[in-house]
Design a protein around this motif. Structure first.
Motif, mmCIF file in Angstrom:
data_model
loop_
_atom_site.group_PDB
_atom_site.id
_atom_site.type_symbol
_atom_site.label_atom_id
_atom_site.label_comp_id
_atom_site.label_asym_id
_atom_site.label_seq_id
_atom_site.Cartn_x
_atom_site.Cartn_y
_atom_site.Cartn_z
ATOM 1 N N HIS A 164 -3.147 46.128 74.954
ATOM 2 C CA HIS A 164 -4.246 46.976 75.435
ATOM 3 C C HIS A 164 -5.616 46.389 75.138
ATOM 4 N N ALA A 165 -5.736 45.542 74.128
ATOM 5 C CA ALA A 165 -7.051 44.994 73.808
ATOM 6 C C ALA A 165 -7.518 44.013 74.877
ATOM 7 N N THR A 166 -6.608 43.208 75.395
ATOM 8 C CA THR A 166 -7.018 42.175 76.344
ATOM 9 C C THR A 166 -6.755 42.559 77.790
ATOM 10 N N HIS A 167 -5.732 43.348 78.034
ATOM 11 C CA HIS A 167 -5.392 43.727 79.400
ATOM 12 C C HIS A 167 -5.327 45.244 79.494
ATOM 13 N N PRO A 168 -6.491 45.902 79.434
ATOM 14 C CA PRO A 168 -6.450 47.371 79.384
ATOM 15 C C PRO A 168 -5.777 47.991 80.604
ATOM 16 N N GLY A 169 -6.050 47.432 81.782
ATOM 17 C CA GLY A 169 -5.477 48.009 82.998
ATOM 18 C C GLY A 169 -3.949 47.956 82.962
ATOM 19 N N LEU A 170 -3.422 46.800 82.623
ATOM 20 C CA LEU A 170 -1.972 46.587 82.589
ATOM 21 C C LEU A 170 -1.334 47.465 81.510
ATOM 22 N N ALA A 171 -1.987 47.515 80.341
ATOM 23 C CA ALA A 171 -1.450 48.327 79.257
ATOM 24 C C ALA A 171 -1.404 49.796 79.672
ATOM 25 N N ASP A 172 -2.402 50.194 80.420
ATOM 26 C CA ASP A 172 -2.436 51.584 80.879
ATOM 27 C C ASP A 172 -1.272 51.859 81.825
ATOM 28 N N THR A 173 -1.066 50.912 82.765
ATOM 29 C CA THR A 173 0.072 51.072 83.676
ATOM 30 C C THR A 173 1.366 51.170 82.872
ATOM 31 N N ALA A 174 1.476 50.294 81.859
ATOM 32 C CA ALA A 174 2.699 50.291 81.053
ATOM 33 C C ALA A 174 2.884 51.626 80.360
ATOM 34 N N SER A 175 1.798 52.179 79.805
ATOM 35 C CA SER A 175 1.970 53.434 79.067
ATOM 36 C C SER A 175 2.298 54.571 80.027
ATOM 37 N N ARG A 176 1.751 54.491 81.256
ATOM 38 C CA ARG A 176 2.127 55.513 82.245
ATOM 39 C C ARG A 176 3.614 55.387 82.585
ATOM 40 N N ALA A 177 4.052 54.132 82.727
ATOM 41 C CA ALA A 177 5.466 53.909 83.030
ATOM 42 C C ALA A 177 6.348 54.429 81.904
ATOM 43 N N ILE A 178 5.906 54.195 80.669
ATOM 44 C CA ILE A 178 6.698 54.656 79.520
ATOM 45 C C ILE A 178 6.828 56.175 79.578
ATOM 46 N N ALA A 179 5.701 56.834 79.851
ATOM 47 C CA ALA A 179 5.731 58.302 79.910
ATOM 48 C C ALA A 179 6.669 58.771 81.009
ATOM 49 N N LEU A 180 6.667 58.034 82.137
ATOM 50 C CA LEU A 180 7.513 58.463 83.260
ATOM 51 C C LEU A 180 8.996 58.209 82.982
ATOM 52 N N ILE A 181 9.289 57.139 82.275
ATOM 53 C CA ILE A 181 10.708 56.862 81.986
ATOM 54 C C ILE A 181 11.265 57.913 81.039
ATOM 55 N N ARG A 182 10.478 58.274 80.051
ATOM 56 C CA ARG A 182 10.966 59.198 79.027
ATOM 57 C C ARG A 182 11.081 60.606 79.560
ATOM 58 N N ARG A 183 12.149 60.892 80.195
ATOM 59 C CA ARG A 183 12.420 62.283 80.589
ATOM 60 C C ARG A 183 13.932 62.423 80.693
ATOM 61 N N GLY A 184 14.368 63.632 80.724
ATOM 62 C CA GLY A 184 15.801 63.881 80.811
ATOM 63 C C GLY A 184 16.518 63.284 79.609
ATOM 64 N N VAL A 185 17.569 62.585 79.935
ATOM 65 C CA VAL A 185 18.427 62.031 78.885
ATOM 66 C C VAL A 185 17.646 61.101 77.966
ATOM 67 N N LEU A 186 16.685 60.346 78.534
ATOM 68 C CA LEU A 186 15.980 59.375 77.725
ATOM 69 C C LEU A 186 15.008 60.023 76.770
ATOM 70 N N GLU A 187 14.660 61.271 77.038
ATOM 71 C CA GLU A 187 13.729 61.922 76.134
ATOM 72 C C GLU A 187 14.470 62.539 74.957
ATOM 73 N N GLU A 188 15.621 63.127 75.270
ATOM 74 C CA GLU A 188 16.321 63.858 74.218
ATOM 75 C C GLU A 188 16.851 62.911 73.157
ATOM 76 N N LEU A 189 16.980 61.666 73.517
ATOM 77 C CA LEU A 189 17.701 60.765 72.642
ATOM 78 C C LEU A 189 16.794 59.822 71.904
ATOM 79 N N PRO A 190 17.241 59.358 70.814
ATOM 80 C CA PRO A 190 16.537 58.306 70.076
ATOM 81 C C PRO A 190 16.260 57.120 70.964
#
Lengths: 356, 618
Positions: B592-618
């Protein structure tokens, strides 16, 4: 002694003795059968029957003088089996591991099955030893699966945490990390245990942190390049579970990096299943770390193990001649198991072509 | 007879002998699933009390992980008290099975041998049905350590007095592998140290180049290499002792001296006798023509023909003896050559002359007088002079006249062999001591070439952020970021690309269609991976894997069941794929320090992946 008497006497002897007698008397005697051999011997010595007779008597006397050998084929096999005193622990003497004698019966093999009476938990000597050694330096533990390595980890973590030190526990698999997280949370309380894996972070400031080895490696790299993580200052103990992963072709390098960069004030506790060269690992640790490393190893299982063979028709037989596993003697198969397996191989062999 | 015992019979047999609970290790996931299916028609049903116990434990697990609730295996498990546990299942289901096993509710679990290390629950009995394991793409025999790891699950401390490892044969079992594994001593382990790009960057960030060698020397790899080097050094010492009698003689380096001399000597052109015949034989052989009377060791004869035979060093002749027989003998066996020649009509086949002349020769032979004049043959003993060049080159050597020449000649073979061995050892010791450092330098060269390191091995600005990517295929990922392949992409597309980089399994399957944007980006990634292949093993980059990951992120309404229906992948694999992609995304997020745009996309992707089964679990 007449020729007929001599012939009768010869006929009573085993053929090996006849061959010894024929040595130097009969050309190519090893080609002849017993009857032919006697015929040839008599024919050769027709002029000197007395000489033949006296030679026969000497051989018979020699035979008598020889110590009586039990002629069970198993015993002979045992004598022939190469013994590697260095590699294999000698078969322990004791009721179950007696190597000679008849094969064990199924009933005996199954004997003792069941739940032992509840006993208060007493740590094994090696567990006490490992914990004591950890007070002085790094420790490598190499014991069979299921011997109670977790007890050592838990006790060591407890002691370090009592000294207000941070403990890091790593395992190779995320699933194992999660299991341990649940287990340790139950033992120490949820506020004291945290977990860091590639995709899960909980309670990252807890004194006992569970993580995959990769995460610890990354932490150590960050610390080395100046981004000091506060927890590494107070780090007192690093437990690397399943450290036989050091030899994993893809991930083994991570374990080495972790051990190399592990801060010197932290103690290392390597827990591994039985491996062939734990001493090498201990020597290596001694050579790169400030303290000497103690190796705790043993091969005896806490719960004894027995091996069986289950035939496709549902018949269960012991796999080895002895009830316990005969360490160092892979050929001491139970005759019944051997017979059944050979039958199985014959039955399942693809027609017309030998297996493998 | 069936090739292996039927699972129902197997469990029956174990139950009868009170060998439950048991873990049954099977070859594949499919074998585990089929074993479970085979219980569909089995009549054995658990008593209601035990079914309730299973229910109670499952309810506890479901409270924590709701996705377990509608697992299709639950009714079967309740009915028969047997479950399957393998990598194709979701972690939550595996946790449920482990919990059931720990509480003692199950009689048996079918598991795959591949996951033996991950099976962290003991049982009274372990059933082994195979002697080999699928590693990478083919089957290899289980090592002793692996067999003991598997068998070690048998026997629960405090709950069993003895544990049992039962071998139940299936096709392709090799009993000797298992008996050796059960009774043997585990193999020693070897270091698998490799030098990766992130390792180089991180090491150079923290330490100057001069220190690196000492850090690499601390690795277990170097420890083991040093062990081998020490072994060689001991051999080298022994060689030194053996070399002592071959120390300096009249010339200090007599071995080299003799070697060059010997070579120069050998370079002399071949003399005129290619077969190394004695000059006498050569001279006499010309006279052994058909019809010539010769004297042999026993009696006389008439030569019928000359020939050369493959197995013979010397030329051969066929001789007619006085008794009428034709014998073959080497020309060297001829003792005398007489001054008498008969006419002889030669033919191409036995008896090498016409019948008439054969009879004539036989007659003549018997009629010969006892004494015959011997043919005087002159033999030239003078050898051809050496060519001038060789004489000159030999003149440079003191060897021909040196007093220690016989000793040198005698000892040369031994001394030369010893010296070669010495050189070989010295070279391998050098290689062993320096190999890690060389490999490190190779990596440094590559990183310098791509501009992550300055020529003086300092981190460039690019290197500063690239060192934070500490995953497989790091070079490909950092190069993609530098090529701005990800600028302005949707989180779903980023996820898709990273998933296809992360996935390393080549099991075939049917998967959903891929979006055009992702498809073209994946094409670029493939090209780049291809061009990087000399420096880094390219990933599989499967389009179907990318598509399924993209789908999960792009469509927030997609349920886990819906995702699983799109593909033939097992849900455990799907879960692992997404979990691994999450790891890759969180590494990108660290930029995020050097590529803020990309890091932001990544964190949005992380938030989107974590749902359903992937959220409930470790």
């Amino acid at each position: 002694m007449t020729t007929d008497e001599l012939e009768q006497l010869l006929a009573q002897q085993p053929v090996s003795l006849l061959h010894r007698l024929a040595r130097g008397r009969v050309h190519r005697h090893f080609r002849a059968g017993k009857r032919r051999l006697i015929e040839l011997l008599l024919q050769h010595s027709s002029q000197n029957l007395a000489g033949l007779e006296s030679d026969l008597q000497t051989l018979l006397a020699e035979r008598q003088a020889l110590p009586q050998r039990p002629k069970t084929p198993a015993r002979r096999k045992e004598e022939l089996a190469p013994v590697h005193p260095k590699r294999h622990p000698p078969p322990t003497t004791g009721g179950e591991s007696e190597t000679s004698g008849p094969a064990v019966s199924l009933a005996n093999w199954l004997e003792g099955i069941g739940v032992p009476p509840p006993q208060p938990f007493v740590p094994d000597p090696w567990q006490v030893e490992a914990l004591a050694a950890l007070a002085e330096g790094d420790v490598v533990v190499s014991v069979p699966t299921g011997s109670g390595k977790t007890y050592v980890a838990v006790e060591a973590a407890r002691r370090a945490m009592e000294d207000n030190r941070t403990v890091i526990y790593t395992s190779p698999l995320k699933a194992l990390s999660n299991t341990k997280f649940t287990e340790f949370s139950r033992l120490f309380g949820t506020e004291k245990v945290g977990i860091l894996t590639g995709d899960r972070q909980e309670n990252g400031q807890a004194p006992l942190l569970i993580m995959t080895t990769e995460i610890l490696r990354n932490l150590l790299y960050d610390a080395a390049s100046g981004e000091i993580d506060v927890r590494l200052d107070t780090l007192g103990l690093v437990i690397l579970d399943e450290s036989q992963y050091l030899a994993d072709p893809e991930r083994g390098v991570v374990w080495e990096e972790t051990i190399i960069f592990c801060p010197s004030q932290a103690r290392l506790l390597l827990l591994s299943a039985s491996i062939g060269n734990p001493q090498d690992i201990a020597d290596w640790l001694s050579s790169i770390r400030t303290t000497t490393c103690r190796l705790i190893r043993h091969n005896k299982r806490t719960v004894p193990l027995r091996a069986g063979y289950l035939h496709p028709n549902g018949k269960l037989v012991p796999l080895f001649k002895t009830a316990a596993i005969p360490y160092g003697h892979p050929n001491q198969l139970h005759p019944e198991a051997k017979r059944l397996f050979m039958q199985y191989e014959e039955d399942t062999m693809p027609s017309g072509r030998p297996r493998r | 007879m069936p090739p292996s015992i039927h699972p129902v019979d197997l469990i029956d047999a174990l139950r009868q002998k009170h060998l439950t609970p048991a873990i049954v290790f099977l070859t594949s996931r499919r074998a585990c699933d089929e074993a479970m299916e085979s219980f569909d028609h089995a009549s054995v049903v658990l008593p209601p009390a035990r079914q309730e116990a299973i229910d109670a434990v499952l309810q506890q697990v479901i409270a924590q992980y709701p996705s377990v609730a509608d697992h299709p295996l639950i009714p079967t498990v309740r009915r028969i008290g047997v479950a399957a546990h393998h990598a194709g299942h979701l972690p939550s289901w595996k946790i449920a099975v482990e919990e059931l096993m720990r509480q003692g509710c199950l009689d048996a679990v079918f598991a795959t041998t591949t996951l033996a290390a991950g099976v962290d629950f003991p049982a009274r009995t372990v059933v082994i049905t195979q002697s080999s394991i699928r590693k990478a793409r083919d089957f290899t025999d289980l090592t002793i350590g692996e067999v003991q790891q598997i068998a070690g699950r048998a026997g629960r401390r405090g709950k069993d007095q003895v544990g049992f490892a039962v071998v139940a044969p299936s096709p392709y079992i090799d009993l000797s592998v298992l008996t050796k594994g059960l009774t043997g001593h585990p193999e020693p382990i070897d270091s698998q140290f490799t030098i990766t790009y992130p390792m180089v960057l991180n090491l150079l960030k923290a330490h100057p180049l001069e220190q690196i060698q000492s850090i690499l020397a601390k690795s277990f790899a170097q420890f083991q290499l040093n062990r081998r080097a020490e072994l060689l050094e001991r051999k080298l010492d022994a060689l030194h002792v053996q070399m002592e009698p071959f120390g300096p003689r009249i010339c200090t380096d007599w071995i080299t001296q003799w070697q060059t001399f010997d070579q120069a000597r050998r370079q002399r052109p071949q003399r005129h006798q290619p077969r190394h015949e004695s000059p006498e034989l050569t001279a006499r052989f010309h006279f052994m023509t058909p019809g010539r009377v010769v004297g042999l060791a026993r009696g006389r004869g008439v030569v019928l023909r000359q020939y050369r035979s493959k197995g013979q060093r010397h030329p051969m002749i066929s001789v007619l003896r006085p008794n009428g027989s034709v014998t073959e003998c080497p020309a060297a066996a001829v003792v005398e050559i007489f001054d008498r020649v008969f006419d002889c009509e030669e033919t191409a086949s036995f008896p090498w002359c016409s019948a008439a002349s054969f009879d004539e020769l036989c007659y003549q032979l018997t009629e010969l007088p006892p004494r015959l004049p011997v043919l005087p043959i002159l033999v030239s003993h003078e050898s051809a002079p050496l060519p001038d060049t060789v004489v000159q080159s030999l003149g440079d050597f003191p060897c021909p006249t040196c007093p220690s020449r016989p000793a040198c000649q005698k000892d040369f073979a031994t001394a030369h062999r010893l010296r070669q061995e010495q050189h070989r050892h010295v070279k391998s010791i050098q290689a062993l001591r320096a190999s890690l450092w060389h490999r490190f330098q190779e990596r440094v060269d590559v990183l310098q070439k791509f501009g992550y390191l300055t020529p003086s091995a300092q981190l460039t600005a690019e290197g500063e952020w690239a060192r934070l990517i500490r995953i497989d295929h790091s070079l490909l990922i950092t190069e993609l970021i530098r090529a701005e392949a990800f600028s302005g992409v949707e989180p779903a597309v980023l996820t898709g690309v990273l998933a296809s980089i992360a996935h390393d399994d080549d099991r075939p399957g049917a998967f959903p269609r891929i979006s055009p944007g992702l498809s073209s980006l994946l094409g670029q990634v493939r090209k780049l991976a291809e061009s990087l292949s000399p420096y880094e093993e390219p990933p599989l980059l499967r389009a179907d894997i990318a598509a399924i990951a993209e789908r999960w992120v792009a469509d927030p309404n997609l349920t886990w069941i819906g995702l699983c229906r799109m593909t033939t992948m097992a849900e455990g694999d799907l879960y692992r794929l997404l979990a691994r992609t999450l790891e890759f995304l969180s590494q990108i997020h660290a930029l995020h320090a050097t590529h803020p745009g990309l890091a932001d996309t990544a964190s949005r992707a992380i938030a989107l992946i974590r749902r359903g089964v992937l959220e409930e679990l470790p």
